[in-house]
Motif scaffolding. Structure first.
Motif, PDB file in Angstrom:
ATOM      1  N   ALA A 200     -23.379  -9.828 -32.109  1.00 34.49           N
ATOM      2  CA  ALA A 200     -23.565 -10.639 -30.904  1.00 34.49           C
ATOM      3  C   ALA A 200     -23.482 -11.817 -31.211  1.00 34.49           C
ATOM      4  O   ALA A 200     -22.553 -12.754 -30.633  1.00 34.49           O
ATOM      5  N   GLU A 201     -23.950 -12.604 -32.194  1.00 31.57           N
ATOM      6  CA  GLU A 201     -23.967 -13.811 -32.608  1.00 31.57           C
ATOM      7  C   GLU A 201     -22.093 -14.172 -32.949  1.00 31.57           C
ATOM      8  O   GLU A 201     -21.973 -15.151 -32.837  1.00 31.57           O
ATOM      9  N   LYS A 202     -21.895 -13.274 -33.841  1.00 31.70           N
ATOM     10  CA  LYS A 202     -20.540 -13.131 -34.580  1.00 31.70           C
ATOM     11  C   LYS A 202     -19.469 -13.583 -33.520  1.00 31.70           C
ATOM     12  O   LYS A 202     -18.524 -14.334 -33.672  1.00 31.70           O
ATOM     13  N   HIS A 203     -19.659 -12.725 -32.279  1.00 27.59           N
ATOM     14  CA  HIS A 203     -18.451 -12.872 -31.229  1.00 27.59           C
ATOM     15  C   HIS A 203     -19.048 -13.632 -30.106  1.00 27.59           C
ATOM     16  O   HIS A 203     -18.461 -13.605 -28.943  1.00 27.59           O
ATOM     17  N   SER A 204     -20.043 -14.341 -30.228  1.00 30.62           N
ATOM     18  CA  SER A 204     -20.506 -15.252 -29.188  1.00 30.62           C
ATOM     19  C   SER A 204     -20.837 -14.374 -27.968  1.00 30.62           C
ATOM     20  O   SER A 204     -20.631 -14.979 -26.712  1.00 30.62           O
ATOM     21  N   LEU A 205     -21.625 -13.371 -27.986  1.00 31.07           N
ATOM     22  CA  LEU A 205     -21.937 -12.409 -26.821  1.00 31.07           C
ATOM     23  C   LEU A 205     -22.908 -13.048 -26.300  1.00 31.07           C
ATOM     24  O   LEU A 205     -24.126 -12.886 -27.056  1.00 31.07           O
ATOM     25  N   LYS A 226     -12.531  -6.172 -31.818  1.00 29.59           N
ATOM     26  CA  LYS A 226     -12.815  -7.051 -32.786  1.00 29.59           C
ATOM     27  C   LYS A 226     -13.317  -6.576 -34.070  1.00 29.59           C
ATOM     28  O   LYS A 226     -13.143  -6.995 -35.123  1.00 29.59           O
ATOM     29  N   GLU A 227     -13.939  -5.314 -33.819  1.00 31.47           N
ATOM     30  CA  GLU A 227     -14.619  -4.592 -35.138  1.00 31.47           C
ATOM     31  C   GLU A 227     -14.098  -3.101 -35.283  1.00 31.47           C
ATOM     32  O   GLU A 227     -14.496  -2.215 -34.538  1.00 31.47           O
ATOM     33  N   GLU A 228     -13.205  -3.287 -36.172  1.00 26.22           N
ATOM     34  CA  GLU A 228     -12.638  -1.946 -36.490  1.00 26.22           C
ATOM     35  C   GLU A 228     -13.211  -0.687 -36.863  1.00 26.22           C
ATOM     36  O   GLU A 228     -12.875   0.304 -36.489  1.00 26.22           O
ATOM     37  N   ASN A 229     -14.569  -0.954 -37.493  1.00 31.19           N
ATOM     38  CA  ASN A 229     -15.455   0.327 -37.946  1.00 31.19           C
ATOM     39  C   ASN A 229     -16.630   0.547 -37.286  1.00 31.19           C
ATOM     40  O   ASN A 229     -17.604   0.950 -38.099  1.00 31.19           O
ATOM     41  N   VAL A 230     -16.734  -0.094 -35.987  1.00 30.97           N
ATOM     42  CA  VAL A 230     -17.880  -0.028 -35.330  1.00 30.97           C
ATOM     43  C   VAL A 230     -17.753   0.713 -33.858  1.00 30.97           C
ATOM     44  O   VAL A 230     -16.537   0.546 -33.259  1.00 30.97           O
TER      45      VAL A 230
END
Length: 245
Positions: A200-205, A226-230
């Motif tokens: 959440a912090e990484k993608h400013s959510l 944005k997160e290929e393996n999530v």
């Protein structure tokens, strides 16, 4: 006599809900209390209430001329139950004074509750009040195994209406008729989603702004892009996400 017993039984339902909400050492609580099962002499039952105290508001015309015993079935935790006799005795002291009725409490193990109550209902054995839990409630209603209580709650259950409200009460309807009452405690349950703070912090959510499923969709769309393996996951029937660690 039956209608007077009905008026008294809603009081019993409320008392039983309190008695059944103990800890692991006591009896576990039921989710729905059905009005009555087919086959007993006193199989129509309910309670009086005036908005302040359902049990304490009983008027003289609801008191039975002779002592009546009501059979009540609910579930137990499966562990050794303690204090049942004391609870029953305390309930009877109140109910006998107010309504001239006693209760006989039967606690069935949680693990076999559905099976045992299904057999009980199918046999036609008389029960005045029971918790319909993990049993096909609608089938019980349409087959006549439990009895409708619309007129009874209107006449005797004003305190229940005030406390639960019609939105909760109407959950017990089958084909438009009311056959049971859910417990107000279920209103305290909360549901939600767990999320990874680092992502959440990484993608400013702004997760504080996520209030609806549509909001959640937008957040998950960002993660998918944005997160290929999530991947988002949810528990399926019978699973508990807390067991996943």
């Amino acid at each position: 006599m039956a209608k007077r017993i009905i008026a008294a039984l809603l009081a019993v339902a409320m008392l039983l809900a309190l008695a059944a909400c103990g800890g692991d050492g006591g009896s576990s609580s039921s989710q729905e209390s059905s009005a009555a099962s087919q086959g007993g002499e006193s199989s129509e039952s309910s309670q009086t209430s005036d908005g302040e105290s359902s049990a304490a508001s009983a008027s003289g015309d609801l008191k039975e001329p002779e002592l009546v015993t009501l059979d009540i079935v609910t579930m137990a935790s499966g562990k050794e139950e303690s204090g049942i006799a004391e609870v029953e005795e305390a309930m009877n002291a109140i109910l006998e004074e107010k309504f001239n009725i006693n209760v006989k409490l039967t606690f069935l193990p949680f693990g076999s509750y559905a099976e045992q109550t299904t057999l009980l209902l199918s046999s036609g054995e008389g029960v005045d009040l029971m918790a319909v839990y993990m049993v096909p409630y609608a089938s019980c209603a349409t087959s006549g195994q439990i009895m409708p209580m619309d007129g009874l709650i209107e006449e005797y259950g004003q305190g229940i209406i005030e406390q639960l409200g019609w939105d909760m009460i109407n959950c017990g309807r089958v084909d438009g008729e009311l056959f049971g009452l859910t417990q107000g405690r279920d209103l305290a349950a909360s549901q939600g989603f767990s999320y990874r703070l680092d992502l959440a912090e990484k993608h400013s959510l702004d997760m504080e702004s996520v209030k609806t499923l549509e909001d959640l969709h937008d957040v998950l769309a960002v993660i998918k892009e944005k997160e290929e393996n999530v991947w988002p996951v949810a528990v399926s029937a019978g699973e508990n996400i807390r067991n996943w660690d």
